[in-house]
Design a protein around this motif. Structure first.
Motif, PDB file in Angstrom:
ATOM      1  N   ARG A  65      32.384  -8.688  51.249  1.00 36.87           N
ATOM      2  CA  ARG A  65      33.259  -9.853  51.114  1.00 36.87           C
ATOM      3  C   ARG A  65      34.100 -10.083  52.362  1.00 36.87           C
ATOM      4  NH1 ARG A  65      36.072  -8.826  46.231  1.00 36.87           N
ATOM      5  NH2 ARG A  65      34.225  -9.711  45.289  1.00 36.87           N
ATOM      6  N   HIS A  66      34.556  -9.006  52.996  1.00 34.78           N
ATOM      7  CA  HIS A  66      35.483  -9.116  54.130  1.00 34.78           C
ATOM      8  C   HIS A  66      34.843  -8.731  55.470  1.00 34.78           C
ATOM      9  CE1 HIS A  66      38.618  -9.858  51.252  1.00 34.78           C
ATOM     10  NE2 HIS A  66      38.295  -8.754  50.620  1.00 34.78           N
ATOM     11  N   ASN A  67      33.544  -8.608  55.499  1.00 34.57           N
ATOM     12  CA  ASN A  67      32.822  -8.151  56.677  1.00 34.57           C
ATOM     13  C   ASN A  67      33.131  -8.956  57.935  1.00 34.57           C
ATOM     14  OD1 ASN A  67      30.676  -6.690  58.075  1.00 34.57           O
ATOM     15  ND2 ASN A  67      29.558  -8.613  57.913  1.00 34.57           N
ATOM     16  N   LYS A  68      33.027 -10.263  57.855  1.00 33.46           N
ATOM     17  CA  LYS A  68      33.260 -11.102  59.047  1.00 33.46           C
ATOM     18  C   LYS A  68      34.698 -10.979  59.536  1.00 33.46           C
ATOM     19  CE  LYS A  68      29.771 -14.437  57.678  1.00 33.46           C
ATOM     20  NZ  LYS A  68      29.772 -14.382  56.235  1.00 33.46           N
ATOM     21  N   LEU A  69      35.639 -10.925  58.618  1.00 38.05           N
ATOM     22  CA  LEU A  69      37.044 -10.788  58.995  1.00 38.05           C
ATOM     23  C   LEU A  69      37.293  -9.427  59.667  1.00 38.05           C
ATOM     24  CD1 LEU A  69      39.945 -11.931  58.869  1.00 38.05           C
ATOM     25  CD2 LEU A  69      40.164 -10.769  56.665  1.00 38.05           C
ATOM     26  N   ILE A  70      36.820  -8.366  59.047  1.00 39.73           N
ATOM     27  CA  ILE A  70      37.049  -7.015  59.577  1.00 39.73           C
ATOM     28  C   ILE A  70      36.405  -6.862  60.957  1.00 39.73           C
ATOM     29  CG2 ILE A  70      36.480  -4.573  59.264  1.00 39.73           C
ATOM     30  CD1 ILE A  70      36.707  -5.144  56.180  1.00 39.73           C
ATOM     31  N   PHE A  71      35.112  -7.160  61.037  1.00 39.68           N
ATOM     32  CA  PHE A  71      34.417  -6.927  62.301  1.00 39.68           C
ATOM     33  C   PHE A  71      34.709  -7.999  63.335  1.00 39.68           C
ATOM     34  CE2 PHE A  71      32.437  -3.855  59.624  1.00 39.68           C
ATOM     35  CZ  PHE A  71      32.331  -2.768  60.476  1.00 39.68           C
ATOM     36  N   GLY A  72      35.116  -9.170  62.877  1.00 39.32           N
ATOM     37  CA  GLY A  72      35.590 -10.183  63.814  1.00 39.32           C
ATOM     38  C   GLY A  72      36.832  -9.704  64.550  1.00 39.32           C
ATOM     39  N   TRP A  73      37.791  -9.178  63.792  1.00 37.21           N
ATOM     40  CA  TRP A  73      39.007  -8.670  64.420  1.00 37.21           C
ATOM     41  C   TRP A  73      38.730  -7.437  65.280  1.00 37.21           C
ATOM     42  CZ3 TRP A  73      43.111 -10.985  65.774  1.00 37.21           C
ATOM     43  CH2 TRP A  73      43.565 -12.078  65.054  1.00 37.21           C
ATOM     44  N   LEU A  74      37.847  -6.549  64.806  1.00 37.44           N
ATOM     45  CA  LEU A  74      37.504  -5.377  65.615  1.00 37.44           C
ATOM     46  C   LEU A  74      36.846  -5.792  66.932  1.00 37.44           C
ATOM     47  CD1 LEU A  74      36.218  -2.913  62.873  1.00 37.44           C
ATOM     48  CD2 LEU A  74      38.330  -2.723  64.220  1.00 37.44           C
ATOM     49  N   PHE A  75      36.033  -6.841  66.895  1.00 37.00           N
ATOM     50  CA  PHE A  75      35.407  -7.354  68.114  1.00 37.00           C
ATOM     51  C   PHE A  75      36.456  -7.919  69.062  1.00 37.00           C
ATOM     52  CE2 PHE A  75      33.115 -10.852  70.359  1.00 37.00           C
ATOM     53  CZ  PHE A  75      32.272 -10.050  71.117  1.00 37.00           C
ATOM     54  N   VAL A  76      37.384  -8.708  68.539  1.00 39.93           N
ATOM     55  CA  VAL A  76      38.447  -9.290  69.370  1.00 39.93           C
ATOM     56  C   VAL A  76      39.324  -8.189  69.964  1.00 39.93           C
ATOM     57  CG1 VAL A  76      40.558 -10.696  69.290  1.00 39.93           C
ATOM     58  CG2 VAL A  76      38.460 -11.517  68.193  1.00 39.93           C
ATOM     59  N   ILE A  77      39.701  -7.220  69.160  1.00 39.74           N
ATOM     60  CA  ILE A  77      40.522  -6.108  69.656  1.00 39.74           C
ATOM     61  C   ILE A  77      39.761  -5.315  70.714  1.00 39.74           C
ATOM     62  CG2 ILE A  77      41.567  -3.900  68.989  1.00 39.74           C
ATOM     63  CD1 ILE A  77      42.225  -5.313  66.247  1.00 39.74           C
ATOM     64  N   GLY A  78      38.481  -5.085  70.466  1.00 37.86           N
ATOM     65  CA  GLY A  78      37.653  -4.379  71.451  1.00 37.86           C
ATOM     66  C   GLY A  78      37.588  -5.130  72.765  1.00 37.86           C
ATOM     67  N   GLN A  79      37.439  -6.445  72.689  1.00 36.61           N
ATOM     68  CA  GLN A  79      37.391  -7.252  73.914  1.00 36.61           C
ATOM     69  C   GLN A  79      38.732  -7.218  74.642  1.00 36.61           C
ATOM     70  OE1 GLN A  79      34.552  -8.646  75.261  1.00 36.61           O
ATOM     71  NE2 GLN A  79      33.622  -7.484  73.596  1.00 36.61           N
ATOM     72  N   ALA A  80      39.813  -7.193  73.901  1.00 36.57           N
ATOM     73  CA  ALA A  80      41.139  -7.094  74.527  1.00 36.57           C
ATOM     74  C   ALA A  80      41.284  -5.758  75.250  1.00 36.57           C
ATOM     75  CB  ALA A  80      42.230  -7.257  73.472  1.00 36.57           C
ATOM     76  N   ILE A  81      40.806  -4.694  74.626  1.00 38.70           N
ATOM     77  CA  ILE A  81      40.855  -3.378  75.263  1.00 38.70           C
ATOM     78  C   ILE A  81      40.005  -3.376  76.533  1.00 38.70           C
ATOM     79  CG2 ILE A  81      40.160  -0.959  74.985  1.00 38.70           C
ATOM     80  CD1 ILE A  81      41.064  -1.272  72.009  1.00 38.70           C
ATOM     81  N   VAL A  82      38.835  -3.981  76.465  1.00 43.87           N
ATOM     82  CA  VAL A  82      37.961  -4.079  77.650  1.00 43.87           C
ATOM     83  C   VAL A  82      38.707  -4.781  78.780  1.00 43.87           C
ATOM     84  CG1 VAL A  82      35.887  -5.173  78.603  1.00 43.87           C
ATOM     85  CG2 VAL A  82      35.788  -4.043  76.366  1.00 43.87           C
ATOM     86  N   PHE A  83      39.309  -5.915  78.478  1.00 41.23           N
ATOM     87  CA  PHE A  83      40.022  -6.681  79.502  1.00 41.23           C
ATOM     88  C   PHE A  83      41.177  -5.869  80.090  1.00 41.23           C
ATOM     89  CE2 PHE A  83      43.411  -9.609  80.783  1.00 41.23           C
ATOM     90  CZ  PHE A  83      42.734 -10.301  81.780  1.00 41.23           C
ATOM     91  N   LEU A  84      41.981  -5.265  79.226  1.00 42.08           N
ATOM     92  CA  LEU A  84      43.130  -4.491  79.700  1.00 42.08           C
ATOM     93  C   LEU A  84      42.699  -3.288  80.529  1.00 42.08           C
ATOM     94  CD1 LEU A  84      45.304  -4.637  76.458  1.00 42.08           C
ATOM     95  CD2 LEU A  84      45.653  -5.931  78.590  1.00 42.08           C
ATOM     96  N   LYS A  85      41.630  -2.629  80.119  1.00 37.58           N
ATOM     97  CA  LYS A  85      41.123  -1.467  80.877  1.00 37.58           C
ATOM     98  C   LYS A  85      40.542  -1.928  82.202  1.00 37.58           C
ATOM     99  CE  LYS A  85      39.531   2.813  81.418  1.00 37.58           C
ATOM    100  NZ  LYS A  85      39.054   2.806  82.779  1.00 37.58           N
ATOM    101  N   TRP A  86      39.774  -2.994  82.187  1.00 38.44           N
ATOM    102  CA  TRP A  86      39.164  -3.527  83.409  1.00 38.44           C
ATOM    103  C   TRP A  86      40.228  -3.928  84.435  1.00 38.44           C
ATOM    104  CZ3 TRP A  86      38.863  -8.908  84.905  1.00 38.44           C
ATOM    105  CH2 TRP A  86      38.026  -9.142  85.986  1.00 38.44           C
ATOM    106  N   ARG A  87      41.332  -4.512  83.952  1.00 40.26           N
ATOM    107  CA  ARG A  87      42.419  -4.909  84.850  1.00 40.26           C
ATOM    108  C   ARG A  87      43.261  -3.716  85.301  1.00 40.26           C
ATOM    109  NH1 ARG A  87      42.802  -9.026  87.665  1.00 40.26           N
ATOM    110  NH2 ARG A  87      45.023  -9.066  87.407  1.00 40.26           N
ATOM    111  N   GLY A  88      43.051  -2.573  84.688  1.00 42.89           N
ATOM    112  CA  GLY A  88      43.821  -1.394  85.052  1.00 42.89           C
ATOM    113  C   GLY A  88      45.184  -1.338  84.388  1.00 42.89           C
TER     114      GLY A  88
END
Length: 116
Positions: free
Chosen positions: A88-111
């Motif tokens: 029932r909540h799959n898209k919401l859960i993994f959507g947010w995990l994807f967005v958070i993961g992308q934010a971590i990627v950006f922050l790590k890439w920028r140092g």
């Protein structure tokens, strides 16, 4: 092949595909911490393709339509071997995990963050 066998096969395939995507999304921040940005880019591209497919299919997996041909059941998990609450909540859960993961990627890439 019977309708039951078709449904079992579709649910099994759907579950395997879901597990691959879920694992990939969960791997993104860890790959970023390991400076494996090429892997992150590939996974992100594949996930974005899946998002496009879902968007073009009214936010339903094409396998859901296939499974619907073989059952009248319409519970949230009729087409996949997941608990109802997760389906029932799959898209919401993994959507947010994807967005958070992308934010971590950006922050790590920028140092701006370091991983331990």
């Amino acid at each position: 092949m019977s309708a039951t066998n078709h449904l079992v096969t579709i649910k099994a395939v759907h579950t395997v595909i879901w597990a691959i995507f879920a694992s990939a999304i969960l791997a993104i921040p860890f790959l970023a911490c390991a400076d494996m940005y090429r892997h992150v880019a590939w996974i992100t591209s594949v996930v974005m393709l899946e998002i496009l497919i879902l968007a073009l299919n009214r936010w339903h997996c094409p396998l859901t339509g296939m499974a619907a041909r073989y059952t009248d059941d319409r519970r949230d998990n009729f087409d996949i071997y997941l608990p109802v609450w997760l389906a029932r909540h799959n898209k919401l859960i993994f959507g947010w995990l994807f967005v958070i993961g992308q934010a971590i990627v950006f922050l790590k890439w920028r140092g701006w963050i370091a991983c331990s």
